[in-house]
Scaffold this active site. Structure first.
Site, short mmCIF file in Angstrom:
data_model
loop_
_atom_site.label_atom_id
_atom_site.label_comp_id
_atom_site.label_asym_id
_atom_site.label_seq_id
_atom_site.Cartn_x
_atom_site.Cartn_y
_atom_site.Cartn_z
N TYR A 47 0.80 -1.14 -0.05
CA TYR A 47 -0.06 0.11 0.03
C TYR A 47 0.79 1.39 -0.30
O TYR A 47 2.13 1.31 0.66
CB TYR A 47 -0.83 0.08 1.22
CG TYR A 47 -2.21 -0.03 0.72
CD1 TYR A 47 -2.66 1.10 0.03
CD2 TYR A 47 -3.04 -1.08 0.99
CE1 TYR A 47 -4.17 0.75 -0.43
CE2 TYR A 47 -4.40 -1.22 0.90
CZ TYR A 47 -5.12 -0.30 0.00
OH TYR A 47 -6.18 -0.07 -0.55
N GLU A 49 -0.55 4.83 -0.58
CA GLU A 49 -1.27 5.94 -0.95
C GLU A 49 -0.40 7.38 -0.65
O GLU A 49 0.33 7.19 0.49
CB GLU A 49 -2.54 6.20 0.05
CG GLU A 49 -3.83 5.14 -0.40
CD GLU A 49 -4.95 5.26 0.44
OE1 GLU A 49 -4.68 5.78 1.62
OE2 GLU A 49 -5.83 4.36 0.18
N ASP A 192 -5.36 14.47 -25.18
CA ASP A 192 -5.53 12.92 -24.78
C ASP A 192 -4.78 12.22 -25.91
O ASP A 192 -5.30 11.94 -26.93
CB ASP A 192 -6.99 12.50 -24.59
CG ASP A 192 -6.89 11.08 -24.45
OD1 ASP A 192 -5.85 10.66 -24.29
OD2 ASP A 192 -8.02 10.64 -24.11
N THR A 218 -2.88 6.84 -22.33
CA THR A 218 -2.51 5.35 -21.64
C THR A 218 -0.83 5.02 -22.00
O THR A 218 -0.43 5.76 -22.59
CB THR A 218 -3.41 4.54 -22.59
OG1 THR A 218 -2.93 4.39 -24.07
CG2 THR A 218 -4.85 4.77 -22.40
N LYS A 221 -0.82 1.27 -25.26
CA LYS A 221 -1.44 1.32 -26.90
C LYS A 221 0.10 1.47 -27.51
O LYS A 221 1.13 0.50 -27.35
CB LYS A 221 -2.22 2.47 -27.17
CG LYS A 221 -3.60 2.19 -26.50
CD LYS A 221 -4.43 3.08 -26.67
CE LYS A 221 -5.82 2.97 -25.81
NZ LYS A 221 -6.85 3.92 -25.82
N ARG A 227 -0.84 -2.09 -19.01
CA ARG A 227 -2.20 -1.26 -18.95
C ARG A 227 -2.07 -0.41 -17.83
O ARG A 227 -1.89 -0.36 -16.87
CB ARG A 227 -3.32 -2.09 -18.84
CG ARG A 227 -3.45 -3.25 -19.51
CD ARG A 227 -4.88 -3.89 -19.63
NE ARG A 227 -5.68 -3.11 -20.59
CZ ARG A 227 -5.49 -3.24 -21.74
NH1 ARG A 227 -4.90 -4.02 -22.36
NH2 ARG A 227 -6.37 -2.49 -22.45
C1 PLP Z 1 -8.08 4.06 -25.13
C2 PLP Z 1 -8.09 5.60 -24.80
C3 PLP Z 1 -8.48 6.27 -23.55
C4 PLP Z 1 -9.06 4.86 -22.29
O1 PLP Z 1 -8.10 4.32 -21.91
P1 PLP Z 1 -8.37 3.05 -21.16
O2 PLP Z 1 -7.20 2.69 -20.46
O3 PLP Z 1 -9.03 2.29 -21.60
O4 PLP Z 1 -9.45 3.71 -19.97
C5 PLP Z 1 -8.91 7.39 -23.38
N1 PLP Z 1 -8.77 8.27 -24.53
C6 PLP Z 1 -8.68 7.95 -25.64
C7 PLP Z 1 -8.60 8.85 -26.91
C8 PLP Z 1 -8.21 6.43 -25.96
O5 PLP Z 1 -8.04 6.00 -27.22
#
Ligand code: PLP
Length: 425
Positions: A47, A49, A192, A218, A221, A227
């Protein structure tokens, strides 16, 4: 204790599925073995936090070092002044930014989900659309972000935050233009970069950090990590809303964002995943990763050309990044049918709405195809031709079980050339 055969057999089965199929889901990738191994380690028991040096629990001296290493490596990748590596996912990272920047009921402006945007950019089904008043911009008939519409809606509604970035958009972004629209109304810009982050890290696409106040991504990807999510600032700044700390000093944006991740939206961080993020960030800082990014773009170009030569219609006529969106209406197929049929041949991708789609989101007129995962498997331009030929054979005979089963066998044989985690036996 006895090994849980039931669960581990399923894990092995999933590995075999990944090994034998062609993975074209644009948001997926294969981490290195050491990234994966870092996740199954002792920090999962801890933990922690709080943040390095400021934890609510004892015994955090080692995880402090792990998290600090992850932060420092990430800052180096994107030349950022500040970073938070705790968000459990991309959606969590965006949730924290919303909490830091917005009060419930305030206005946001993001790309429409049906035009390639993400749920967390103000969809009515998501907290972002339920908690805030969401407005959207779309793409033009040519499939390019409609910056004029963005500007018109921004000037009319004066949103507090403009969000750029997408999940199904194959072109680069004009961050400078977005910033100038935001500056006219005093809005914050959130980029994002969940999808193209790995290509941005390698300097292969426009740099959002020069123009956007806050950047989220993220890590799983194109960044090819575990993840998870991250939040970054290239330049920290005093919050424009006059929010002060208990001593009466204006809070910096970085402080608001840290507070919004913990305790705002999350509890204890996943330090084992943060360790894996640190490993992935180390890999991204190597020349090998840059070569990977370049190959991703070359493969996407080769794949787009192979689809076009077979009469497929690509939204925006092509791609700048790692993915393409294909409108299947001229082939008399729906996205749903294409996805389900290709799945049977062990070619995995997803159905996707195309801009101005006349079908429901459960059916759709299109598919989204991405090359990050097959590029990690070692595929080059010439292999894109093979992959597209296999896809085309299935789609052109979508009701013929014999063709599907032949292609499935060929896919499995083809993929033996591209070993995945051979060390795992
Ligand atoms: C994949 C994605 C997310 C979210 O990612 P998660 O890890 O699945 O929550 C947020 N914004 C965009 C543009 C994405 O393509």
């Amino acid at each position: 204790m006895q090994k849980d055969k039931q669960v581990f057999d399923l894990i092995d089965k999933e590995l075999e599925r990944q090994r034998n199929g062609i993975e074209l889901i644009a948001s997926e990738n294969f981490t290195s073995l050491q990234v994966m191994q870092a996740m199954g380690t002792a920090p999962t028991n801890k933990y922690a936090e709080g943040y390095p040096g400021k934890r609510y629990y004892g015994g955090c001296e080692v995880v402090d070092e792990i998290e600090t290493l992850a932060i420092e490596r990430l800052k180096k990748i994107f030349r950022a002044q500040w970073a938070n590596v705790q968000p459990h996912s991309g959606a969590q990272a965006n949730g924290a930014v919303f909490l830091a920047v917005m009060k419930p009921g305030e206005k946001i402006l993001g790309l429409d989900l049906s035009m390639g945007g993400h749920l967390t950019h103000g969809s009515p089904a998501n907290f972002s659309g339920k908690t805030y008043e969401a407005f959207h911009y779309g793409v033009t008939r040519d499939g390019i972000v409609d910056y004029e519409q963005m500007e018109t809606v921004a000037l009319r509604e004066k949103p507090k935050m403009i969000i750029c970035g997408a999940s199904a958009y194959s072109r680069d972004w004009d961050y400078q233009r977005i910033r100038s629209i935001a500056d006219a109304i005093g809005a914050v810009v959130l980029a994002d970069i969940a999808h193209p982050a790995g290509l941005i890290a390698s300097g292969l696409l426009n740099d959002p950090f020069d123009h956007c106040h806050i950047v989220t991504s993220t890590t799983h990807k194109t960044l090819r990590g575990p993840r998870g999510g991250i939040i970054m600032l290239r330049h920290d700044f005093e919050n424009p809303w006059g929010i002060k700390d208990p001593k009466g000093n204006l809070r910096m944006m970085s402080q608001l964002l840290d507070l919004a991740v913990f305790p705002g939206t999350q509890g204890g961080p996943l330090e084992h995943v943060i360790a894996a993020k640190a490993v992935a960030f180390g890999e991204i800082l190597t020349e090998d990763f840059k070569a990977y990014g370049q190959q991703v773009i070359r493969n996407a170009q080769a794949m787009a050309a192979a689809f076009v030569s077979r009469g497929y219609h690509l939204i925006s006529e092509g791609t700048d990044n790692h993915l393409m969106l294909i409108d299947l209406r001229n082939k008399n197929l729906t996205g749903k049918k294409a996805q389900e049929t290709l799945d049977k041949a062990h070619i995995t991708l997803n159905k996707n709405a195309v801009p101005f789609d006349d079908k429901s989101p459960f059916v759709t007129s299109g598919i989204r195809v991405g090359v990050p995962a097959i590029t990690t498997r070692g595929m080059k331009e010439k292999d894109m031709e093979t992959v597209v030929a296999l896809i085309d054979r299935v789609l052109m005979q979508a009701d013929d079980e014999k063709t599907i089963s032949e292609v499935r066998t060929e896919v499995s044989a083809f993929m033996q050339q591209f070993p995945l985690y051979p060390e795992l036996g």
